[in-house]
Every structure is written in C-alpha cells, then in structure tokens.
Design a protein around this motif. Structure first.
Motif, PDB file in Angstrom:
ATOM      1  N   UNK A 153       0.865  -1.181   0.000  1.00  0.00           N
ATOM      2  CA  UNK A 153       0.000   0.000   0.000  1.00  0.00           C
ATOM      3  C   UNK A 153       0.906   1.237   0.000  1.00  0.00           C
ATOM      4  N   UNK A 154       0.507   2.271  -0.718  1.00  0.00           N
ATOM      5  CA  UNK A 154       1.281   3.513  -0.699  1.00  0.00           C
ATOM      6  C   UNK A 154       1.210   4.125   0.699  1.00  0.00           C
ATOM      7  N   UNK A 155       2.345   4.540   1.199  1.00  0.00           N
ATOM      8  CA  UNK A 155       2.372   5.197   2.508  1.00  0.00           C
ATOM      9  C   UNK A 155       2.399   4.249   3.690  1.00  0.00           C
ATOM     10  N   UNK A 156       2.556   2.958   3.439  1.00  0.00           N
ATOM     11  CA  UNK A 156       2.455   2.018   4.561  1.00  0.00           C
ATOM     12  C   UNK A 156       3.601   2.166   5.565  1.00  0.00           C
ATOM     13  N   UNK A 157       4.787   2.464   5.083  1.00  0.00           N
ATOM     14  CA  UNK A 157       5.904   2.568   6.027  1.00  0.00           C
ATOM     15  C   UNK A 157       5.691   3.772   6.951  1.00  0.00           C
ATOM     16  N   UNK A 158       5.265   4.894   6.382  1.00  0.00           N
ATOM     17  CA  UNK A 158       5.028   6.085   7.206  1.00  0.00           C
ATOM     18  C   UNK A 158       3.927   5.820   8.234  1.00  0.00           C
ATOM     19  N   UNK A 159       2.859   5.171   7.795  1.00  0.00           N
ATOM     20  CA  UNK A 159       1.747   4.917   8.713  1.00  0.00           C
ATOM     21  C   UNK A 159       2.207   4.037   9.879  1.00  0.00           C
ATOM     22  N   UNK A 160       3.018   3.045   9.563  1.00  0.00           N
ATOM     23  CA  UNK A 160       3.480   2.110  10.593  1.00  0.00           C
ATOM     24  C   UNK A 160       4.501   2.791  11.516  1.00  0.00           C
ATOM     25  N   UNK A 161       5.432   3.548  10.912  1.00  0.00           N
ATOM     26  CA  UNK A 161       6.455   4.238  11.727  1.00  0.00           C
ATOM     27  C   UNK A 161       5.803   5.205  12.708  1.00  0.00           C
ATOM     28  N   UNK A 162       4.812   5.942  12.198  1.00  0.00           N
ATOM     29  CA  UNK A 162       4.114   6.908  13.060  1.00  0.00           C
ATOM     30  C   UNK A 162       3.409   6.202  14.200  1.00  0.00           C
ATOM     31  N   UNK A 205       9.926   4.278   0.422  1.00  0.00           N
ATOM     32  CA  UNK A 205       9.990   3.577   1.717  1.00  0.00           C
ATOM     33  C   UNK A 205      11.109   4.124   2.595  1.00  0.00           C
ATOM     34  N   UNK A 206      12.224   4.470   1.983  1.00  0.00           N
ATOM     35  CA  UNK A 206      13.338   5.015   2.779  1.00  0.00           C
ATOM     36  C   UNK A 206      12.934   6.385   3.337  1.00  0.00           C
ATOM     37  N   UNK A 207      12.303   7.191   2.488  1.00  0.00           N
ATOM     38  CA  UNK A 207      11.867   8.520   2.960  1.00  0.00           C
ATOM     39  C   UNK A 207      10.872   8.389   4.120  1.00  0.00           C
ATOM     40  N   UNK A 208      10.111   7.309   4.120  1.00  0.00           N
ATOM     41  CA  UNK A 208       9.103   7.124   5.172  1.00  0.00           C
ATOM     42  C   UNK A 208       9.666   6.446   6.418  1.00  0.00           C
ATOM     43  N   UNK A 209      10.933   6.031   6.369  1.00  0.00           N
ATOM     44  CA  UNK A 209      11.529   5.482   7.584  1.00  0.00           C
ATOM     45  C   UNK A 209      11.861   4.001   7.565  1.00  0.00           C
ATOM     46  N   UNK A 210      11.913   3.385   6.394  1.00  0.00           N
ATOM     47  CA  UNK A 210      12.304   1.971   6.355  1.00  0.00           C
ATOM     48  C   UNK A 210      13.740   1.809   6.852  1.00  0.00           C
ATOM     49  N   UNK A 211      13.980   0.737   7.611  1.00  0.00           N
ATOM     50  CA  UNK A 211      15.337   0.443   8.090  1.00  0.00           C
ATOM     51  C   UNK A 211      16.065  -0.515   7.164  1.00  0.00           C
ATOM     52  N   UNK A 212      15.299  -1.336   6.452  1.00  0.00           N
ATOM     53  CA  UNK A 212      15.844  -2.275   5.466  1.00  0.00           C
ATOM     54  C   UNK A 212      14.824  -2.350   4.340  1.00  0.00           C
ATOM     55  N   UNK A 213      15.316  -2.615   3.144  1.00  0.00           N
ATOM     56  CA  UNK A 213      14.389  -2.735   2.010  1.00  0.00           C
ATOM     57  C   UNK A 213      14.522  -4.120   1.389  1.00  0.00           C
ATOM     58  N   UNK A 214      13.434  -4.578   0.808  1.00  0.00           N
ATOM     59  CA  UNK A 214      13.431  -5.941   0.276  1.00  0.00           C
ATOM     60  C   UNK A 214      12.972  -5.973  -1.175  1.00  0.00           C
ATOM     61  N   UNK A 215      13.555  -6.926  -1.885  1.00  0.00           N
ATOM     62  CA  UNK A 215      13.136  -7.236  -3.252  1.00  0.00           C
ATOM     63  C   UNK A 215      12.521  -8.632  -3.210  1.00  0.00           C
TER      64      UNK A 215
END
Ligand code: PBG
Length: 338
Positions: A172-181, A242-252
């Motif tokens: 979902x778009x914005x999921x990392x930001x929503x979760x980080x917040x 995802x990085x801008x929203x606060x991801x600590x690691x990214x996955x492919x």
C-alpha cells in the motif's frame, strides 16, 4: 601453439578446491538467512504443506521446538506468518492481541529474548475472507488509506507482542510512514521496519497461498497493488518512498527472477537489502530434484549464492534450515567429528 605474450589464464585459480576456496568472492553463511515460519491457530499437531516439502504449518508448541532447533544450528532470524482459524472482512486476526502471530511472538520472545531476531510479516491477506492484502471499498477495490489504518493496528499488536522487526508486505502507498508513526507514538521507537519495497505481482507465490490458505475472491490477483514485472525503474521509486518514510531495510521479492532489481537496489541505497527467495522458487527446486532432473543441493546453493552475489545482505528462504544443517555438518567434518 604458444602465444608470444602471456595470455590470461584464469583457469590457474580453478585447478584445486583449495585454490577455488581461496579466491571465491561470495560466501554464504547461516547469518545471511531468515527462516519463514507458519503458525496456525486451532490445530493440535503440525501440518505438512504439500507444495512446500519440508515446511510445516506449526502449532505454537511445535513452532517453539522448530525455533529452538534453528537457534541450535546458528540461525539468527525468523519471520512469522499466521494462519487464523477465522477470517473476516478486515482481517481482524492480524491485530487481535490474541491473534495467532501475537500469541506465537509472545511465546518466542519469552523463551529467546533478544537471541533471535523475531520478524513478523505485516499484512492482512492471511486474515481476510476475500484474500486481499487490504480492506475493500464498496466497489470491491482495495482501499489504500483505510488499509493503512489497519496496518498501523497490526504493527502495534506485533510490537506489543515482542516483534523486533515488522515487515509490511501489502504494497500500500504510505504504509511505512503509517506504521512508523504508529510505532513511534506508542513508544516502539526501537522496532525496525523491513519494507517489502519492490514486490512484484509474481506467479511464484502459489505454494505460499496454500501454506496460509489464501484464495483471492473471484479468482482475482494483486496486480492493482503489487508491481508489474515489466518495469524495473519503478522499483527504485518504491525504495525511495519507503526510505523517505523510515524503512530500516528494504526488500526485493521474488529474488531469482529479479536479480537485476537486487543489483539496482544495492547500488541505490546503503541500507541493508533483503531478498525473498519465495515459495515457488523453493518448490521448483524441490519438484525438479524429486524427479531426478536437477541436483537439489547444487541448484539450491547456486541459486542462493546468486542472490547474495547480486547484492542481497539478507535472504529469506525456506532453505534456511537445510542450509544451517549442511553448514553444521561441514563444520563437524572439518573438525574431524563424525
Ligand atoms: C503477503 C505475502 C505473500 C508472500 C509473503 N507475504 C503472498 C502474496 O503477496 O501473495 C509470499 C511468500 C512466498 O511465496 O514465499 N502477506
């Protein structure tokens, strides 16, 4: 005929096993791996998953035994997927404090503390009666922003239950930001996010859907939210977001058919890059080797090495236990213990 100048002779370094060992550029170790594990509510004995030979739907008790054995083999990380007894429209089992993954996380955290990295897949497809990764609007489409509110609740439930890492996989778009917040506003600043950033709408998730008993309503698919495999640059758009929203690691994900994406993401970010060697990638090796068409161990090692060579720091794979057992046996052999 002898050349009049010294020609390159790369074969010199391939002559013996010891020479090859000395110059090998990529080495897999048990520390590279994360074991995906399934825990199912309402069963009293582990159930085999036919399309994932060697992988089980666990009870909480058998999950604890499995993780004990993995830990003894040196495995440092697991990622949990839940199979609830009851599914509903919002996937409430995913955020219920007594939902199966939360129960399992509490038991694992109580026993293993910080010795094992406990990751939780953060999605609702296993928990929804329609099988989508989000909740549906009145037209039957996945509603991005309503789903974010659900993901925030799932993140809190998983963090409260003891997850070290939550891994949003719903695209979902914005999921990392929503979760980080959500995490930060409840004091879970130290819970990490492993974002399934570049996740393609792959045909290789078939056995996984058996493992978690998911069927998408009306024979639908996830092409409306997972990526189109014809596009590569888009993966970097997702990673940047995802990085801008606060991801600590990214996955492919998947891994093998997307080695070009792993390379691109590796070059693009200094964050740890994970790759998910998915159920279909595992099942293909199992099926072909069971038929005697390929050699199981050789192909498994070749493919897992390729994922690391492409740039993945962390590999999620159903081969984790096999690899750990193999490494332990090699170490014993080197030490001269039988
Ligand atoms: C979504 C999710 C999926 C997988 C991991 N997380 C399924 C999907 O997107 O359809 C697939 C993993 C695999 O195939 O091994 N919760």
């Amino acid at each position: 005929m002898t050349a009049s100048f010294p020609i390159a002779r790369p074969r010199r370094l391939r002559r013996t096993a010891a020479l090859r060992e000395l110059v090998a550029e990529t080495r897999l170790t048990v520390n590279d791996f994360v074991a995906p594990l399934f825990v199912r509510e309402g069963i009293d004995a582990p159930q085999p998953i036919v399309s994932l030979p060697g992988v089980m739907q666990h009870t909480v008790d058998s999950l604890l035994i499995e993780v004990r054995e993995l830990a003894a083999l040196g495995v440092k990380a697991v990622i949990l997927f839940g199979v609830p007894a009851v599914k509903d429209a919002t996937g409430s089992g995913a955020f219920d404090p007594d939902g199966i993954v939360q129960v399992a996380l509490r038991a694992l955290r109580a026993e293993f503390g910080d010795r094992i990295v406990l990751m939780a897949d953060l999605c609702v497809d296993e928990y929804t009666d329609h099988g989508h990764c989000g909740i549906l609007d009145e037209h039957g489409d996945v509603d991005n922003d309503q789903t974010l509110q659900i993901y925030a609740k799932v993140a809190l439930a998983q963090a409260e239950a003891g997850a070290h890492v939550v891994a949003p996989s719903g695209m979902m778009d914005g999921q990392v930001a929503a979760i980080r917040t959500a995490l930060d506003s409840s004091g879970f600043n130290d819970v990490s996010i492993l974002a399934y950033s570049a996740k393609y709408a792959s045909g290789l998730y078939g056995p996984f859907r058996d493992a978690v008993d998911v069927q998408i309503v009306g024979g639908g698919d996830r092409k409306g939210y997972q990526q189109d495999w014809r596009s590569a640059r888009e993966a970097l758009v997702e990673v940047d977001a995802d990085i801008a929203q606060g991801a600590d690691m990214v996955m492919v994900k998947p891994a093998l058919s997307y080695l070009d994406i792993i390379v691109a993401v590796r070059q693009h970010t200094s964050l740890p890059v994970a790759a998910y060697h998915v159920s279909g990638e595992y099942a293909m090796i199992k099926a072909a080797s069971a038929n005697g068409w390929i050699d199981h161990d050789t192909v498994a090692l070749e493919q897992l090495t390729a994922i690391k060579r492409a740039g993945a720091d962390v590999i999620l794979t159903y081969f984790t236990r096999w690899f750990a057992e193999r490494s332990a046996a090699e170490l014993r052999a080197e030490a001269g213990v039988s």
